[in-house]
Write a protein that holds these residues in place. Structure first.
Motif, PDB file in Angstrom:
ATOM      1  N   LYS A  45      39.739  18.191   3.577  1.00 30.13           N
ATOM      2  CA  LYS A  45      39.515  19.623   3.416  1.00 30.13           C
ATOM      3  C   LYS A  45      38.004  19.827   3.300  1.00 30.13           C
ATOM      4  N   LEU A  46      37.461  20.724   4.088  1.00 28.71           N
ATOM      5  CA  LEU A  46      36.012  20.947   4.027  1.00 28.71           C
ATOM      6  C   LEU A  46      35.637  21.693   2.747  1.00 28.71           C
ATOM      7  N   VAL A  47      34.535  21.290   2.166  1.00 29.86           N
ATOM      8  CA  VAL A  47      34.007  21.971   0.991  1.00 29.86           C
ATOM      9  C   VAL A  47      33.064  23.067   1.474  1.00 29.86           C
ATOM     10  N   GLU A  48      33.315  24.295   1.077  1.00 35.09           N
ATOM     11  CA  GLU A  48      32.450  25.408   1.474  1.00 35.09           C
ATOM     12  C   GLU A  48      31.511  25.776   0.334  1.00 35.09           C
ATOM     13  N   THR A  49      30.234  25.883   0.658  1.00 33.87           N
ATOM     14  CA  THR A  49      29.240  26.275  -0.350  1.00 33.87           C
ATOM     15  C   THR A  49      28.424  27.438   0.198  1.00 33.87           C
ATOM     16  N   LEU A  50      28.290  28.478  -0.591  1.00 33.52           N
ATOM     17  CA  LEU A  50      27.504  29.631  -0.148  1.00 33.52           C
ATOM     18  C   LEU A  50      26.027  29.380  -0.432  1.00 33.52           C
ATOM     19  N   LYS A  51      25.231  29.388   0.617  1.00 34.52           N
ATOM     20  CA  LYS A  51      23.798  29.101   0.489  1.00 34.52           C
ATOM     21  C   LYS A  51      22.990  30.335   0.853  1.00 34.52           C
ATOM     22  N   LYS A  52      21.977  30.604   0.069  1.00 34.13           N
ATOM     23  CA  LYS A  52      21.094  31.758   0.306  1.00 34.13           C
ATOM     24  C   LYS A  52      19.739  31.268   0.826  1.00 34.13           C
ATOM     25  N   PRO A  53      19.082  32.057   1.651  1.00 31.48           N
ATOM     26  CA  PRO A  53      17.730  31.657   2.082  1.00 31.48           C
ATOM     27  C   PRO A  53      16.790  31.604   0.885  1.00 31.48           C
ATOM     28  N   THR A  71       5.500  26.011   9.564  1.00 34.67           N
ATOM     29  CA  THR A  71       5.902  27.288   8.978  1.00 34.67           C
ATOM     30  C   THR A  71       4.874  27.742   7.955  1.00 34.67           C
ATOM     31  N   GLN A  72       4.786  29.062   7.815  1.00 33.66           N
ATOM     32  CA  GLN A  72       3.893  29.660   6.808  1.00 33.66           C
ATOM     33  C   GLN A  72       4.686  30.707   6.034  1.00 33.66           C
ATOM     34  N   PRO A  73       4.390  30.878   4.744  1.00 36.26           N
ATOM     35  CA  PRO A  73       5.103  31.906   3.969  1.00 36.26           C
ATOM     36  C   PRO A  73       4.860  33.289   4.578  1.00 36.26           C
ATOM     37  N   ALA A  74       5.904  34.114   4.560  1.00 39.18           N
ATOM     38  CA  ALA A  74       5.778  35.464   5.129  1.00 39.18           C
ATOM     39  C   ALA A  74       6.561  36.467   4.280  1.00 39.18           C
ATOM     40  N   GLY A  75       6.354  36.399   2.993  1.00 39.33           N
ATOM     41  CA  GLY A  75       7.013  37.380   2.119  1.00 39.33           C
ATOM     42  C   GLY A  75       8.254  36.820   1.462  1.00 39.33           C
ATOM     43  N   GLY A  76       8.734  37.548   0.482  1.00 36.79           N
ATOM     44  CA  GLY A  76       9.879  37.083  -0.291  1.00 36.79           C
ATOM     45  C   GLY A  76      11.192  37.496   0.343  1.00 36.79           C
ATOM     46  N   VAL A  77      12.239  36.742   0.022  1.00 34.91           N
ATOM     47  CA  VAL A  77      13.573  37.053   0.534  1.00 34.91           C
ATOM     48  C   VAL A  77      14.052  38.393  -0.027  1.00 34.91           C
ATOM     49  N   ASN A  78      13.864  38.605  -1.321  1.00 36.59           N
ATOM     50  CA  ASN A  78      14.322  39.860  -1.923  1.00 36.59           C
ATOM     51  C   ASN A  78      13.631  41.064  -1.304  1.00 36.59           C
ATOM     52  N   TYR A 183      17.296  56.796  13.017  1.00 33.70           N
ATOM     53  CA  TYR A 183      17.702  56.375  11.660  1.00 33.70           C
ATOM     54  C   TYR A 183      17.067  55.046  11.305  1.00 33.70           C
ATOM     55  N   ASP A 184      17.017  54.811  10.017  1.00 36.34           N
ATOM     56  CA  ASP A 184      16.410  53.591   9.492  1.00 36.34           C
ATOM     57  C   ASP A 184      17.516  52.687   8.944  1.00 36.34           C
ATOM     58  N   PHE A 185      17.215  51.416   8.856  1.00 39.69           N
ATOM     59  CA  PHE A 185      18.225  50.476   8.365  1.00 39.69           C
ATOM     60  C   PHE A 185      17.537  49.225   7.838  1.00 39.69           C
ATOM     61  N   GLY A 186      18.297  48.451   7.100  1.00 35.63           N
ATOM     62  CA  GLY A 186      17.776  47.193   6.587  1.00 35.63           C
ATOM     63  C   GLY A 186      18.806  46.083   6.703  1.00 35.63           C
ATOM     64  N   ILE A 187      18.323  44.853   6.666  1.00 35.69           N
ATOM     65  CA  ILE A 187      19.212  43.698   6.508  1.00 35.69           C
ATOM     66  C   ILE A 187      19.348  43.514   5.000  1.00 35.69           C
ATOM     67  N   THR A 188      20.561  43.678   4.506  1.00 38.77           N
ATOM     68  CA  THR A 188      20.745  43.750   3.061  1.00 38.77           C
ATOM     69  C   THR A 188      21.201  42.436   2.450  1.00 38.77           C
ATOM     70  N   ASP A 189      21.653  41.518   3.283  1.00 38.37           N
ATOM     71  CA  ASP A 189      22.090  40.230   2.755  1.00 38.37           C
ATOM     72  C   ASP A 189      22.106  39.230   3.906  1.00 38.37           C
ATOM     73  N   ALA A 190      21.988  37.961   3.577  1.00 39.44           N
ATOM     74  CA  ALA A 190      22.050  36.888   4.572  1.00 39.44           C
ATOM     75  C   ALA A 190      22.420  35.618   3.836  1.00 39.44           C
ATOM     76  N   TYR A 191      23.418  34.950   4.332  1.00 37.66           N
ATOM     77  CA  TYR A 191      23.828  33.697   3.676  1.00 37.66           C
ATOM     78  C   TYR A 191      24.584  32.807   4.662  1.00 37.66           C
ATOM     79  N   THR A 192      24.714  31.565   4.265  1.00 39.11           N
ATOM     80  CA  THR A 192      25.433  30.599   5.078  1.00 39.11           C
ATOM     81  C   THR A 192      26.574  30.018   4.267  1.00 39.11           C
TER      82      THR A 192
END
Lengths: 553, 553
Positions: A45-53, A71-78, A183-192
């Protein structure tokens, strides 16, 4: 892994294989059914883990970095997830580690009503270059579809989008390629949702282990963990299947780390259940939509012989005689091929085998003459199979092996050893290679000081054919250890695999030439796998032979 | 439909709207809830029909064809679906008719085992040009995501792939952009699950109807059918929502064809339930994820007035007094805006309205001065609302209307009519336009022979501002009929809509200038909608006034 050029030519005139496949089945339907049933029972059975950037980055050209990109830093995830994406237009998420699984992101409007769909391009990379260089026009040899870029149309907000295909990556570049000015929009969440079948924690290394060795071990463990899904995959990005050669190395590394023998058992049964009709092994199999082998595909001789070694190792590690007895007929059958292209002197006629559509792999390097190495693999496999038979009390069933081992060992000594040069040679052109020396040492054709002399002569031979990648480097390291050249073994691990670590590897790469970071057997380096099973074996060496790697007191 | 440039500027400084929205609610929460509940109860069940492609085509440049592209036969569908796609690499399926729905295709390997994923690009087109011209680099003004091309990665075979987004198309171009040299495969099936809420069959036309008129009627019916989903959409490709202006024209066409009044009822209730807090209408609403209006968006005055006309027409056609009584407060409220920007002479001050963020649509044409047309829309709507009130016995509630109608009619006659030219003029520059004459005739400001004279003067005026598209052409045709110029009406239908038919239209186009087939209000003609509600009204004219179109005996 891919089929080599000559096998491709054969494949395209596939009739040679269909005749083999149509022969009467060597195993009974009941046997195959039972083997596949046991494989299914042992599917983990695969183990699923939620990972955040963990960071937002940009990639920039940098000659000093691996493949020319850093790679270079380009701002915070939040910050990214709480502000408009409309004008930002592009962002690269860094998950801080290699992940295998499904990527999800959420999009919502900001203080306005969506009046049109959005279009995004997502590019997933195991290494920075993959999210930096253009993929098109694509001129690589493998399917363009392996490259992990996807176009997504979002028709309604709020939206939660999960990319359907499983991906392998550390970096996700998100590019906006279609939006409305109204209209305007944002990416509000991202995870694996990351998956692996690994649940065990390996033992810790001794405190006297040097930092670099510890890092190599950690990267090796990550590599193995990422490849351990519902089979031992060769690579979670590409080709995502069970190859016997990768299985053998992964099972060895697992034996000294996670010790999840159920997966090894599953793979051994799966390969048995899907063997060729003539009883010999297919080199690789797929799990879905139902378990099946790649057909047509040429018979890969060296891999078939390593099946037996894997089974013997499994028995030794687990004492699971039930499995070993169950699968013994398969191991026994593989030995029937030893004499097929053996000449009177006990030397393998590689040219004849190839002419008859056998595939001899050993290493990537197309320039390699494989006769010497195969001679070694054959003897090594016979010896291991004989040991397996002894453990099961079945020596009589392979009564031919002791004489064959002797004959082939003598054949190697008399026909393949060049006394003047002090090394084994291979083929008509008497090629000197790392492959031949390594495998004939593993086979015990030369041992101890004699073997050390062979290695030293090899190392002094500038024109010797070098390993084309990590798979053969593994056998070379084992040969060094077997004949007592442990310092050389340590140096190779810390230099070859160690340099991947110092270049930023999160997992070990399928292909790696320190002098040519953009080397690719597929004509386009971003399609290489950067998390590849056969490169994970420092785990095995560091944990099996800790004394070699520890700091001298 | 899109917001015009000046409304965009307003939108981007959205505070003007938020103050409006924050005002106390004109309707009670219970009223709104009930209206939305009735809308939901009347949501039609979509009819799904499985459609198969009828031909394989290629598109080729041809100056004589619409937008410079025509299709040519390129083999049979059965041949395509039964042979390898690997070397073919591209095929365009022709479904033979415009469809709205979900596209599915199946892929399977041929005599070999898939060892790598496949990558396809699919492009869906309502007209041949859409599957012929490159979309990128995209420089249109609307979201690139409206363009119907999708990238699909197929990781496992056999595969059944359904494109997630709903599409509107006749043609599907399938391009292979990633495959493995190690196996062969084919596209084994392709079909569309087409949807519409139309279940009724319209009556047949009289036998004396000329062939071209019959064809125009058929294309109009198709257009309407494709737009009738769970609301009257403006266009199934783009923008896929309920606009009052499109609703009005679709409801008229429906009255004389499918007679599915439940959909009209649903839309009237939906718009009522989602009205602005001040009780005036939003110009357009969306159904999902839950019913909502576009916010912020400017108040579209002429559309708010057409709501009343639609309600009155609905009552006349159905005698559904319950609905009309239910929604009467909404209709009544719209009348409160008549005097907002009315000057002492009873003339609408369009400049002042625009300055205060009202949107006056009337037609695409940005050059159009809208004062005259709005004067007509206002009078027309008042007259229809008064009739509605009479039918419901509520004249006292709109007791102001008769005097206002008289005042505005007189205002138009005295202030907007240019006796010398014999036409109505609009705005400071006294612009002469088809819009002004059409709407002031519809409003009954001039009638019969006087109106005919106005039209003839208009037609003789080379500098008169012409209609920018089918929406205004509709009102012009109605004006021609209203004043008895039925031959002109017939000629316009057979020339304007008829030329779309002779150019191969399966459905009528959102934008059409016979002299400039690549005209687009969005800067890129493939993003135009080629199945657009407001172009379907020949159905209404041909069926309401059959005597105009029949062959003279």
């Amino acid at each position: 892994m891919r089929l080599s050029h000559y096998t491709l030519v054969l494949l395209l005139s596939a009739s040679a294989y269909t005749t083999t496949v149509k022969a009467q089945d060597y195993y009974t339907p009941a046997q195959r059914k039972q083997w596949l049933a046991v494989a299914e029972e042992n599917k983990p059975k695969l183990v699923e883990t939620l990972k955040k950037p963990v960071a937002v980055v940009t990639t920039v050209k940098d000659a000093a970095s691996f493949q020319g990109w850093k790679t270079q830093p380009a701002g915070g995830v939040n910050e990214l997830l709480s502000t408009s994406f409309k004008n930002k237009k592009v962002a690269t998420l860094d998950f801080g580690e290699h992940l295998t699984g499904h990527f999800t992101f959420k999009v919502n409007s900001i203080n306005s009503t969506p009046d049109a769909p959005l279009r995004f391009k997502l590019t997933f990379g195991e290494v920075p270059a993959e999210v930096s260089v253009p993929f098109d026009p694509y001129e690589g040899m493998l399917s363009r579809a392996w490259l992990q870029d996807e176009i997504v149309t979002v028709t309604e907000l709020p939206a939660t989008i999960t990319i359907p295909r499983r991906l392998a990556f550390r970096y996700v570049k998100i590019e906006l390629i279609g939006s409305s000015q109204y209209y305007d929009f944002g990416i509000t969440d991202a995870y694996t949702t990351a998956t692996t079948s690994v649940t065990a924690k390996p033992g810790t290394l001794a405190g006297a282990t040097p930092a670099l060795v510890s890092k190599i071990d950690a990267v090796g463990l990550n590599t193995l963990k990422e490849c351990m899904q519902t089979v031992y995959e060769d690579g979670p990005k590409r080709d995502r299947r069970l190859w016997i050669g990768d299985l053998y190395l992964e099972a060895q590394a697992n034996m000294y780390s996670f010790k999840q023998y159920g997966l090894t058992k599953r793979c051994l049964y799966l390969l048995a259940g899907l063997a060729q009709d003539d009883g010999y092994m297919y080199s690789n199999v797929f799990e879905t939509p139902e378990p099946h082998a790649q057909k047509p595909s040429p018979f890969l001789f060296d891999y078939s012989l390593l099946y037996n070694v894997t089974l013997k190792d499994y028995l030794t590690a687990t004492n699971d005689t039930k499995t070993a007895n169950d699968l013994w007929p398969v191991a026994k059958r593989q030995m029937d091929n030893i004499t097929t292209y053996l000449d009177a002197d006990g030397v393998f006629n590689a040219d004849e085998a190839v002419k008859n559509h056998w595939w001899l792999f050993v290493d990537w390097n197309d320039a390699l003459d494989r006769q010497g190495a195969l001679q070694g693999v054959m003897i090594y496999s016979m010896k291991q199979t004989l040991e397996l038979a002894k453990l099961l009390g079945k020596e009589k069933e392979v009564a031919q092996l002791p004489a064959l081992i002797t004959k082939m060992t003598n054949g190697a000594k008399t026909k393949l050893f060049d006394k003047k040069q002090g090394v084994f040679v291979s083929g008509k052109n008497k090629q000197v290679s790392y492959a031949s020396q390594s495998w004939l040492i593993l086979a015990g054709v030369v041992k101890g000081k004699d073997a050390q002399k062979v290695i030293k002569a090899l190392q002094a031979n500038a024109s010797a054919v070098k390993p084309g990648g990590p798979y053969l480097y593994h056998y070379y390291v084992q040969a060094l250890i077997d004949c007592g050249l442990t310092a050389d073994a340590k140096n190779l691990i810390t230099n070859y695999w160690g340099s991947m670590v110092t270049k930023g590897a999160d997992t070990f790469w399928e292909v790696y030439d320190p002098a040519n970071e953009q080397l690719s057997p597929y004509g386009f380096y971003p399609i290489n796998s950067y998390c590849h099973a056969w490169s994970c074996t420092p785990v095995y060496f560091i944990r099996k032979y800790p004394q070699i790697f520890q700091v001298k007191e």
